[in-house]
Scaffold this active site. Structure first.
Site, PDB file in Angstrom:
ATOM      1  N   ASN A 128     -23.685 -94.900  25.831  1.00  0.00           N
ATOM      2  CA  ASN A 128     -23.300 -96.186  26.419  1.00  0.00           C
ATOM      3  C   ASN A 128     -22.062 -96.826  25.770  1.00  0.00           C
ATOM      4  O   ASN A 128     -21.882 -98.030  25.828  1.00  0.00           O
ATOM      5  CB  ASN A 128     -24.496 -97.135  26.464  1.00  0.00           C
ATOM      6  CG  ASN A 128     -25.116 -97.370  25.105  1.00  0.00           C
ATOM      7  OD1 ASN A 128     -24.594 -96.896  24.096  1.00  0.00           O
ATOM      8  ND2 ASN A 128     -26.212 -98.092  25.060  1.00  0.00           N
ATOM      9  N   TYR A 157     -29.045 -97.242  12.084  1.00  0.00           N
ATOM     10  CA  TYR A 157     -30.087 -97.307  13.118  1.00  0.00           C
ATOM     11  C   TYR A 157     -31.505 -97.294  12.534  1.00  0.00           C
ATOM     12  O   TYR A 157     -32.443 -96.906  13.225  1.00  0.00           O
ATOM     13  CB  TYR A 157     -29.886 -96.169  14.116  1.00  0.00           C
ATOM     14  CG  TYR A 157     -28.741 -96.431  15.084  1.00  0.00           C
ATOM     15  CD1 TYR A 157     -28.766 -97.531  15.949  1.00  0.00           C
ATOM     16  CD2 TYR A 157     -27.644 -95.582  15.135  1.00  0.00           C
ATOM     17  CE1 TYR A 157     -27.724 -97.772  16.829  1.00  0.00           C
ATOM     18  CE2 TYR A 157     -26.589 -95.821  16.028  1.00  0.00           C
ATOM     19  CZ  TYR A 157     -26.644 -96.922  16.872  1.00  0.00           C
ATOM     20  OH  TYR A 157     -25.621 -97.161  17.757  1.00  0.00           O
ATOM     21  N   HIS A 171     -21.335-100.189  20.561  1.00  0.00           N
ATOM     22  CA  HIS A 171     -22.414-100.831  19.806  1.00  0.00           C
ATOM     23  C   HIS A 171     -21.939-102.217  19.387  1.00  0.00           C
ATOM     24  O   HIS A 171     -20.773-102.371  19.009  1.00  0.00           O
ATOM     25  CB  HIS A 171     -22.761-100.042  18.540  1.00  0.00           C
ATOM     26  CG  HIS A 171     -23.594-100.845  17.573  1.00  0.00           C
ATOM     27  ND1 HIS A 171     -24.959-100.964  17.705  1.00  0.00           N
ATOM     28  CD2 HIS A 171     -23.239-101.634  16.520  1.00  0.00           C
ATOM     29  CE1 HIS A 171     -25.393-101.789  16.755  1.00  0.00           C
ATOM     30  NE2 HIS A 171     -24.387-102.197  16.025  1.00  0.00           N
ATOM     31  N   GLU A 224     -24.427-104.618   8.962  1.00  0.00           N
ATOM     32  CA  GLU A 224     -23.650-103.515   9.528  1.00  0.00           C
ATOM     33  C   GLU A 224     -22.193-103.546   9.058  1.00  0.00           C
ATOM     34  O   GLU A 224     -21.609-102.495   8.767  1.00  0.00           O
ATOM     35  CB  GLU A 224     -23.761-103.541  11.058  1.00  0.00           C
ATOM     36  CG  GLU A 224     -25.181-103.187  11.507  1.00  0.00           C
ATOM     37  CD  GLU A 224     -25.495-103.506  12.972  1.00  0.00           C
ATOM     38  OE1 GLU A 224     -24.564-103.878  13.723  1.00  0.00           O
ATOM     39  OE2 GLU A 224     -26.670-103.379  13.363  1.00  0.00           O
ATOM     40  N   LYS A 237     -18.267 -96.001  20.369  1.00  0.00           N
ATOM     41  CA  LYS A 237     -18.996 -94.772  20.050  1.00  0.00           C
ATOM     42  C   LYS A 237     -18.129 -93.538  20.353  1.00  0.00           C
ATOM     43  O   LYS A 237     -17.092 -93.653  21.015  1.00  0.00           O
ATOM     44  CB  LYS A 237     -20.313 -94.756  20.851  1.00  0.00           C
ATOM     45  CG  LYS A 237     -21.280 -95.886  20.434  1.00  0.00           C
ATOM     46  CD  LYS A 237     -22.610 -95.799  21.197  1.00  0.00           C
ATOM     47  CE  LYS A 237     -23.567 -96.907  20.766  1.00  0.00           C
ATOM     48  NZ  LYS A 237     -24.905 -96.773  21.408  1.00  0.00           N
TER      49      LYS A 237
HETATM   50  P1  IDP Z   1     -28.194-101.901  21.941  1.00  0.00           P
HETATM   51  O1  IDP Z   1     -27.187-100.828  21.589  1.00  0.00           O
HETATM   52  O2  IDP Z   1     -27.908-102.493  23.301  1.00  0.00           O
HETATM   53  O3  IDP Z   1     -28.350-102.936  20.867  1.00  0.00           O
HETATM   54  P2  IDP Z   1     -30.739-100.805  21.018  1.00  0.00           P
HETATM   55  O4  IDP Z   1     -32.056-101.114  21.628  1.00  0.00           O
HETATM   56  O5  IDP Z   1     -30.428-101.408  19.690  1.00  0.00           O
HETATM   57  O6  IDP Z   1     -29.609-101.182  22.107  1.00  0.00           O
HETATM   58  O7  IDP Z   1     -30.638 -99.233  20.920  1.00  0.00           O
HETATM   59  C1  IDP Z   1     -29.615 -98.608  20.171  1.00  0.00           C
HETATM   60  C2  IDP Z   1     -29.042 -97.472  20.966  1.00  0.00           C
HETATM   61  O8  IDP Z   1     -30.033 -96.465  21.132  1.00  0.00           O
HETATM   62  C3  IDP Z   1     -28.636 -97.856  22.389  1.00  0.00           C
HETATM   63  O9  IDP Z   1     -27.311 -98.356  22.450  1.00  0.00           O
HETATM   64  C4  IDP Z   1     -28.779 -96.540  23.139  1.00  0.00           C
HETATM   65  O10 IDP Z   1     -27.605 -95.734  23.021  1.00  0.00           O
HETATM   66  C5  IDP Z   1     -29.914 -95.854  22.407  1.00  0.00           C
HETATM   67  N1  IDP Z   1     -31.184 -96.033  23.117  1.00  0.00           N
HETATM   68  C6  IDP Z   1     -31.913 -97.172  23.203  1.00  0.00           C
HETATM   69  N2  IDP Z   1     -33.036 -96.985  23.923  1.00  0.00           N
HETATM   70  C7  IDP Z   1     -33.006 -95.688  24.299  1.00  0.00           C
HETATM   71  C8  IDP Z   1     -33.906 -94.878  25.077  1.00  0.00           C
HETATM   72  O11 IDP Z   1     -34.954 -95.311  25.553  1.00  0.00           O
HETATM   73  N3  IDP Z   1     -33.518 -93.562  25.251  1.00  0.00           N
HETATM   74  C9  IDP Z   1     -32.363 -93.044  24.735  1.00  0.00           C
HETATM   75  N4  IDP Z   1     -31.503 -93.779  23.997  1.00  0.00           N
HETATM   76  C10 IDP Z   1     -31.814 -95.073  23.796  1.00  0.00           C
HETATM   77 MG    MG Z   2     -29.117-102.780  18.937  1.00  0.00          MG
END
Ligand code: IDP
Ligand code: MG
Length: 144
Positions: free
Chosen positions: A114, A51, A117, A128, A11
């Protein structure tokens, strides 16, 4: 057990913080094969398509604005159980819960930033990969 292909992305904050070599190196050293790799800007349309599953979540707007905020590094990765191997290397979505030794556990503290992805299944990986790479870029490497 099966050889799989998955989509993996560094990212914008991973790129701006100079973590590309570190993260790509981890993927290589694990023994996964990088079929394609490019640094690119993510358009709003691409971010929204990527997304799609989160469109109705309260954090969707932030997610799209973050992922479009600077260049990312997109990768097509192949190997035995590549989807789960990459997910395990990434660590928990919330970096606060991510184990040391994982990418998120070593380089992040914030959920919205984080660093990486990775696709959560072979099917989403295929979707994707096709969003981020043209058929020409992956050549005959893409299976299925
Ligand atoms: P992942 O990246 O571990 O697959 P996902 O649930 O698919 O997690 O969520 C996509 C991205 O959205 C996450 O990597 C994170 O950056 C963001 N995200 C997920 N849940 C939250 C939240 O509750 N608050 C803010 N950002 C979130
Ligand atoms: Mg995800």
């Amino acid at each position: 057990m099966a050889v799989e292909q998955t989509f993996f992305m560094i990212k914008p904050n991973g790129v701006s913080r100079g973590l590309v070599g570190e993260i790509v190196g981890r993927v290589e050293r694990r023994g996964l094969k990088i079929l394609g790799l490019k640094m690119m800007d993510v358009s709003e349309e691409l971010a929204e398509a990527h997304y799609e599953e989160h469109r109705d979540k309260p954090f969707f707007g932030e997610l799209v604005s973050f992922i479009t905020s600077g260049p990312v590094v997109a990768m097509a990765v192949e190997g035995e159980s590549a989807v789960s191997v990459i997910r395990t290397m990434m660590g928990a979505t919330n970096p606060v819960d991510a184990a040391p030794g994982t990418i998120r556990g070593d380089f992040a503290t914030l959920m919205g930033e984080n660093v990486v992805h990775g696709s959560d299944a072979v099917e989403s990986g295929r979707r994707e990969l096709e969003l981020y790479f043209t058929p020409e870029e992956l050549g005959s490497a893409l299976v299925g």
